[in-house]
Scaffold this motif. Structure first.
Motif, PDB file in Angstrom:
ATOM      1  N   ALA A 297       0.821  -1.216   0.000  1.00  0.00           N
ATOM      2  CA  ALA A 297       0.000   0.000   0.000  1.00  0.00           C
ATOM      3  C   ALA A 297       0.852   1.262   0.000  1.00  0.00           C
ATOM      4  O   ALA A 297       0.575   2.223  -0.731  1.00  0.00           O
ATOM      5  CB  ALA A 297      -0.931  -0.018   1.213  1.00  0.00           C
ATOM      6  N   LEU A 298       1.906   1.261   0.793  1.00  0.00           N
ATOM      7  CA  LEU A 298       2.745   2.456   0.905  1.00  0.00           C
ATOM      8  C   LEU A 298       3.563   2.704  -0.356  1.00  0.00           C
ATOM      9  O   LEU A 298       3.716   3.847  -0.797  1.00  0.00           O
ATOM     10  CB  LEU A 298       3.664   2.333   2.121  1.00  0.00           C
ATOM     11  CG  LEU A 298       2.984   2.417   3.487  1.00  0.00           C
ATOM     12  CD1 LEU A 298       3.958   2.109   4.605  1.00  0.00           C
ATOM     13  CD2 LEU A 298       2.365   3.796   3.691  1.00  0.00           C
ATOM     14  N   THR A 299       4.097   1.638  -0.957  1.00  0.00           N
ATOM     15  CA  THR A 299       4.884   1.850  -2.164  1.00  0.00           C
ATOM     16  C   THR A 299       4.001   2.220  -3.352  1.00  0.00           C
ATOM     17  O   THR A 299       4.412   2.980  -4.235  1.00  0.00           O
ATOM     18  CB  THR A 299       5.746   0.610  -2.484  1.00  0.00           C
ATOM     19  OG1 THR A 299       6.715   0.946  -3.465  1.00  0.00           O
ATOM     20  CG2 THR A 299       4.912  -0.540  -3.013  1.00  0.00           C
ATOM     21  N   ALA A 300       2.768   1.712  -3.383  1.00  0.00           N
ATOM     22  CA  ALA A 300       1.845   2.039  -4.474  1.00  0.00           C
ATOM     23  C   ALA A 300       1.427   3.506  -4.437  1.00  0.00           C
ATOM     24  O   ALA A 300       1.162   4.115  -5.476  1.00  0.00           O
ATOM     25  CB  ALA A 300       0.615   1.137  -4.418  1.00  0.00           C
ATOM     26  N   THR A 301       1.372   4.091  -3.243  1.00  0.00           N
ATOM     27  CA  THR A 301       0.960   5.486  -3.088  1.00  0.00           C
ATOM     28  C   THR A 301       2.141   6.443  -2.970  1.00  0.00           C
ATOM     29  O   THR A 301       1.949   7.650  -2.784  1.00  0.00           O
ATOM     30  CB  THR A 301       0.074   5.629  -1.838  1.00  0.00           C
ATOM     31  OG1 THR A 301       0.784   5.150  -0.685  1.00  0.00           O
ATOM     32  CG2 THR A 301      -1.215   4.838  -2.002  1.00  0.00           C
ATOM     33  N   GLY A 302       3.349   5.892  -3.042  1.00  0.00           N
ATOM     34  CA  GLY A 302       4.529   6.735  -2.935  1.00  0.00           C
ATOM     35  C   GLY A 302       4.811   7.219  -1.533  1.00  0.00           C
ATOM     36  O   GLY A 302       5.553   8.192  -1.347  1.00  0.00           O
ATOM     37  N   LEU A 303       4.260   6.563  -0.524  1.00  0.00           N
ATOM     38  CA  LEU A 303       4.411   7.006   0.862  1.00  0.00           C
ATOM     39  C   LEU A 303       5.418   6.176   1.664  1.00  0.00           C
ATOM     40  O   LEU A 303       5.511   6.343   2.874  1.00  0.00           O
ATOM     41  CB  LEU A 303       3.042   6.952   1.568  1.00  0.00           C
ATOM     42  CG  LEU A 303       1.963   7.869   0.994  1.00  0.00           C
ATOM     43  CD1 LEU A 303       0.644   7.674   1.741  1.00  0.00           C
ATOM     44  CD2 LEU A 303       2.400   9.334   1.062  1.00  0.00           C
ATOM     45  N   THR A 305       8.339   6.244   2.770  1.00  0.00           N
ATOM     46  CA  THR A 305       9.451   7.134   3.077  1.00  0.00           C
ATOM     47  C   THR A 305      10.431   6.445   4.020  1.00  0.00           C
ATOM     48  O   THR A 305      10.275   5.272   4.360  1.00  0.00           O
ATOM     49  CB  THR A 305       8.925   8.413   3.723  1.00  0.00           C
ATOM     50  OG1 THR A 305       8.255   8.046   4.941  1.00  0.00           O
ATOM     51  CG2 THR A 305       7.931   9.119   2.804  1.00  0.00           C
ATOM     52  N   THR A 372       5.990  -2.592  -6.408  1.00  0.00           N
ATOM     53  CA  THR A 372       4.558  -2.704  -6.105  1.00  0.00           C
ATOM     54  C   THR A 372       4.002  -4.062  -6.513  1.00  0.00           C
ATOM     55  O   THR A 372       3.357  -4.762  -5.720  1.00  0.00           O
ATOM     56  CB  THR A 372       3.760  -1.583  -6.795  1.00  0.00           C
ATOM     57  OG1 THR A 372       4.249  -0.315  -6.357  1.00  0.00           O
ATOM     58  CG2 THR A 372       2.279  -1.696  -6.448  1.00  0.00           C
ATOM     59  N   SER A 376       3.264  -7.275  -4.021  1.00  0.00           N
ATOM     60  CA  SER A 376       1.889  -7.787  -4.030  1.00  0.00           C
ATOM     61  C   SER A 376       1.885  -9.313  -4.106  1.00  0.00           C
ATOM     62  O   SER A 376       1.115  -9.996  -3.413  1.00  0.00           O
ATOM     63  CB  SER A 376       1.108  -7.197  -5.214  1.00  0.00           C
ATOM     64  OG  SER A 376       0.974  -5.803  -5.099  1.00  0.00           O
TER      65      SER A 376
END
Length: 425
Positions: A297-303, A305, A372, A376
């Protein structure tokens, strides 16, 4: 602590810790060597090297267990440590990717024989059940040196040295471990009663397939491998290319995962005195599955960090400790004492079979389609393994005495004087 009052256990534990320091330095240095040789394809190179490692573990560990009661175990462990120390000395000299694969193959062949032999020695030295439980936890704490203290040491060292010098520390660790093993009194293994090598090698695997709780452990192995391969294979490219970090940053991020493992392993002995291993291990699987889903979820949204990565990596460390630490206790409760070498070797081999599946996914697929999609796939494997463990390891079976224990309860090992142990070793 009563456990560390045992001279031979104390020395073997020291040998394990020192060797793991060396192994941890190798983990960091190998990733940086792959990045130096292949750049953006470092994940693919590293996953191939680790796949070679897993092939050796899967193929050699059962054979080592098949012959362990025919060998002088102290001499065998010493020679394997010495081989690993010498092979690592050659790694800084490589100039081609295929050189890495050959040397890793030799190195991990020795490790594949060393680990199940070492694990099978512990029950012969630590005979009290409560102390053995703590020995399992202490072994897990030692294993975190590879993912916590060694990366921290590597991060500091990389401030002053090039990464190829880390291999020298690895070699020194193996050779010092060999010296400690040589100073330890290790009794000979009890004969297993099986004569055919294949029968001996396959006995542990057959035990896993016919025992419900051990089938559950097989599913949990997949969960650990799916989540752990994200950390082991993808950290170097994620930190260097996505986050723009340095060589030292790679080591610090690996340490974030090790922190979760270490803190959890330190807390587990008291928990395992009260909670069933099934409860602890399936909870760990749920943490691992949740962490992989969060990574997707975080890598798909660029979050994903620096902070998000550290939190997810730490959660993976926690989950791995919850699953791995009680495994030895489950094995000991499932088989007779004279079958322990085969059971430990089967777990060693079968757990690394799961890594043999997930390492190529993390490395090759990660290099081809990005994190991503790759994560998954690994998240699906982690969730499937968690569900499989809950189904394959029935709740009522966790409270049922194992057939092996009912049929042949393991007697407490008799006291042996120094001269007998010295001759046996």
């Amino acid at each position: 602590m009563r456990l560390f009052a045992l001279r031979d256990y104390r020395r073997l534990f020291g040998a394990q810790v020192i060797a793991l320091f060396g192994t941890g330095l190798t983990t960091v240095a190998l990733g940086l060597l792959a990045y130096d040789l292949a750049g953006a394809r470092a994940g693919a190179v590293l996953s191939t090297a680790l796949t070679v490692k897993m092939v050796m573990y899967v193929a050699i560990a059962p054979l080592a267990a098949a012959y362990v009661d025919r060998l002088p175990r102290r001499t065998f462990l010493f020679l394997l440590d010495a081989v690993r120390g010498l092979v690592v000395l050659a790694l800084p000299l490589v100039t081609e990717v295929w050189h890495v694969y050959v040397l890793i193959g030799v190195l991990q062949a020795a490790s594949a024989a060393f680990t199940p032999t070492f694990q099978a020695v512990i029950p012969d030295i630590v005979t009290d059940e409560a102390d053995y439980t703590r020995a399992l936890s202490a072994s897990q704490v030692a294993s975190t040196m590879e993912s916590l203290l060694s990366p921290v040491l590597a991060a500091v060292a990389l401030t002053f040295l090039s990464f190829d010098r880390l291999f020298l520390g690895t070699s020194a660790g193996f050779l010092l471990s060999a010296a400690l093993v040589l100073s330890t009194r290790i009794p000979q293994a009890r004969p297993s009663g099986r004569t055919g090598a294949w029968d001996r090698a396959a006995a542990g695997i057959r035990t896993f397939l016919r025992t419900p709780r051990l089938r559950g452990v097989l599913a949990l192995n997949l969960v650990v491998a799916a989540a752990g391969s994200i950390v082991v294979v993808n950290t170097v490219n994620h930190v260097r290319d996505t986050l723009g970090g340095t060589q030292s940053d790679v080591a610090w991020m690996l340490a974030a995962s090790g922190t979760g493992t270490l803190l959890t392993a330190l807390a587990l002995p008291r928990v395992l005195d009260r909670a069933a291993p099934r409860t602890v291990m399936t909870a760990g699987a749920a943490v691992l599955a949740g962490a992989t889903v969060a990574a997707v979820a975080l890598t798909a949204t660029g979050l994903l960090t620096w902070t998000g990565t550290a939190v997810v990596w730490g959660a993976i460390g926690v989950g791995m400790a919850l699953v791995i630490t009680p495994t030895g206790k489950v094995l000991r409760a499932s088989v007779a004492r004279d079958a322990l070498p085969e059971a430990f070797a089967a777990q060693f081999s079968l757990s690394h079979l799961a890594w043999l599946v997930t390492y190529p996914v993390a490395g090759w697929l990660g290099s081809a389609v990005g994190f991503t999609v790759t994560w998954s796939v690994l998240a699906v494997l982690a969730v499937a393994g968690t569900i499989g463990a809950l189904v394959l390891w029935p709740r009522h079976e966790a409270r049922t005495a194992p057939a092996a224990a009912l049929a042949a309860p393991a007697p407490r090992a008799p006291r042996t004087d120094r001269s007998t142990l010295t001759k046996a070793a």
